[in-house]
Design a protein around this motif. Structure first.
Motif, PDB file in Angstrom:
ATOM      1  N   LEU A 141      25.789 -15.149   8.548  1.00 39.97           N
ATOM      2  CA  LEU A 141      26.961 -15.432   9.365  1.00 39.97           C
ATOM      3  C   LEU A 141      27.148 -16.938   9.426  1.00 39.97           C
ATOM      4  CD1 LEU A 141      26.335 -13.063  12.433  1.00 39.97           C
ATOM      5  CD2 LEU A 141      27.699 -12.579  10.384  1.00 39.97           C
ATOM      6  N   TRP A 142      28.385 -17.405   9.306  1.00 33.47           N
ATOM      7  CA  TRP A 142      28.601 -18.848   9.412  1.00 33.47           C
ATOM      8  C   TRP A 142      30.037 -19.184   9.767  1.00 33.47           C
ATOM      9  CZ3 TRP A 142      29.060 -16.406   4.778  1.00 33.47           C
ATOM     10  CH2 TRP A 142      30.087 -16.808   3.916  1.00 33.47           C
ATOM     11  N   ALA A 143      30.186 -20.386  10.314  1.00 34.65           N
ATOM     12  CA  ALA A 143      31.484 -21.007  10.571  1.00 34.65           C
ATOM     13  C   ALA A 143      31.276 -22.504  10.433  1.00 34.65           C
ATOM     14  CB  ALA A 143      31.999 -20.659  11.961  1.00 34.65           C
ATOM     15  N   GLY A 144      32.050 -23.141   9.548  1.00 41.18           N
ATOM     16  CA  GLY A 144      31.890 -24.581   9.354  1.00 41.18           C
ATOM     17  C   GLY A 144      31.078 -24.913   8.127  1.00 41.18           C
ATOM     18  N   ASP A 145      30.342 -26.042   8.188  1.00 40.43           N
ATOM     19  CA  ASP A 145      29.625 -26.523   7.006  1.00 40.43           C
ATOM     20  C   ASP A 145      28.115 -26.590   7.170  1.00 40.43           C
ATOM     21  OD1 ASP A 145      29.572 -28.626   8.790  1.00 40.43           O
ATOM     22  OD2 ASP A 145      30.247 -30.145   7.347  1.00 40.43           O
ATOM     23  N   SER A 146      27.561 -26.008   8.222  1.00 43.37           N
ATOM     24  CA  SER A 146      26.121 -25.785   8.230  1.00 43.37           C
ATOM     25  C   SER A 146      25.842 -24.641   7.258  1.00 43.37           C
ATOM     26  CB  SER A 146      25.631 -25.435   9.640  1.00 43.37           C
ATOM     27  OG  SER A 146      25.781 -26.558  10.498  1.00 43.37           O
ATOM     28  N   ARG A 147      24.626 -24.615   6.700  1.00 40.90           N
ATOM     29  CA  ARG A 147      24.384 -23.721   5.572  1.00 40.90           C
ATOM     30  C   ARG A 147      23.140 -22.854   5.751  1.00 40.90           C
ATOM     31  NH1 ARG A 147      25.242 -28.248   0.750  1.00 40.90           N
ATOM     32  NH2 ARG A 147      27.484 -28.601   1.125  1.00 40.90           N
ATOM     33  N   VAL A 148      23.160 -21.720   5.042  1.00 40.97           N
ATOM     34  CA  VAL A 148      21.965 -20.891   4.870  1.00 40.97           C
ATOM     35  C   VAL A 148      21.629 -20.882   3.380  1.00 40.97           C
ATOM     36  CG1 VAL A 148      20.937 -18.596   5.087  1.00 40.97           C
ATOM     37  CG2 VAL A 148      22.476 -19.447   6.873  1.00 40.97           C
TER      38      VAL A 148
END
Length: 344
Positions: A141-148
């Motif tokens: 799950l993500w929103a923006g530019d942090s990463r997995v």
């Protein structure tokens, strides 16, 4: 093996929330997550009970708490899966919690252009692993530019998220031309929590990281090189964590936070895990980093020679001034007799 790293650029003012790590008792499910409050668009100052923080600081921590409470209650359930209904419920809870937080605040509207300002803006990057006997599923799950990412002994570092950017940059292009975000968690308008799901072979590390970890390197390959080379040069999990932290302190110009977990079906000692990445380290170096190192070395040598040459030029210019003055004093005695003689 698991650890978190949470280093603010300024003590007590970091806009990254404390990273999340959750695991079931039997270790078959794990969650890693990071949240990065957006300091530019979230620069409005809020006061609650005499304590002042930016909207970015508040946002990352409030959303972090919402996700923690939600997943801690559900992760132990055998049949729990991330579905569209789960994401919808998470969004509703995030909005509700942020609205309740906003009601408690004293604040003044920012003087920046309203189009740039957001109420409680933050990124999110979350990875959940679900292990079964024959496979391991990852939900992201993500929103923006942090990463997995996952870091595998065979293929190295693989980014599972796609940065939400207004300009369609790839991760390398965005280092040189940093794009504004097209999506983030905030209160002003609707936002999207992206979802990606795929099965991967173990073993691997799953890593959630804010842009302070990877955004200050000249290429994405440098971030993988940091992770693997520091692993191979470490004697323990804590030693590896410290080496990553120190390197990022030297490189990053921002808060940085990271949550990491090793996923495998069998028990593994640190030495075994480390040795599993030795071949990938060699491949990474020979295919990518050796050429980068060679170019860097050539450039540094030229810069050193340039500095030496500039120092030599400066010395000669000083000598030239002294020479000109000395020869003038000699010349003017005869050729400019009406000029006062300089006895210096």
């Amino acid at each position: 093996m698991n650890f978190i790293i949470d280093i603010p650029k300024k003590d007590n003012l970091g806009e990254d929330a404390p990273p999340i790590y959750i695991s079931t008792k039997d270790q078959t499910k794990s969650i890693v997550a990071v949240l990065d409050g957006l300091g530019g668009s979230g620069s409005t100052l809020y006061e609650e009970n005499g304590i002042t923080h930016t909207g970015a600081y508040i946002a990352s921590r409030e959303v972090c708490n919402t996700f923690l409470k939600y997943f801690e209650n559900l992760i132990e359930k055998d049949d729990f899966e991330i579905t569209s209904e789960v994401i919808k419920e998470l969004k509703q809870q995030v909005k509700s919690e942020l609205n309740e937080k906003l009601k408690k605040q004293k604040f003044e509207q920012s003087k920046l252009k309203s189009s740039l300002i957001r109420t409680f803006p933050t990124t999110l990057a979350l990875g959940m692993t679900s292990q079964k006997s024959d496979s391991t599923k990852i939900d992201v799950l993500w929103a923006g530019d942090s990463r997995v990412y996952i870091l595998t002994p065979i293929d190295g570092l693989i980014q599972l998220t796609k940065d939400d950017l207004k300009i369609d940059n790839d991760p390398f292009e965005n280092i040189e031309n940093d794009s504004p975000l097209s999506n983030m968690i905030h209160l002003d308008d609707d936002f999207t929590i992206n979802h990606f799901c795929q099965k991967f072979d173990v073993p691997f590390f799953i890593i959630a990281a804010t842009d302070g970890c990877f955004g200050y390197y000249p290429t994405p390959m440098h971030f993988e090189h940091l992770l693997i080379s520091s692993l191979l040069n470490s004697n323990s999990e804590s030693d590896w964590k410290e080496k990553i932290t120190q390197e990022l302190k030297n490189v990053s110009g921002d808060d940085f936070s990271l949550s990491l977990k090793y996923i495998t079906h069998a028990d593994a000692q640190f030495g075994e895990i480390k040795e599993g990445f030795r071949s990938r380290n060699e491949t990474l170096y020979q295919s990518y980093m050796s050429s980068i190192d060679k170019t860097e070395s050539e450039l540094n040598n030229l810069k050193r020679k340039e500095r030496e040459l500039l120092d030599k030029i400066s010395d000669i210019e000083k000598e030239r001034k002294v020479l000109h003055k000395s020869l003038w004093n000699k010349y003017k005695i005869t050729n400019y007799p009406n000029t006062k003689i300089d006895n210096q």
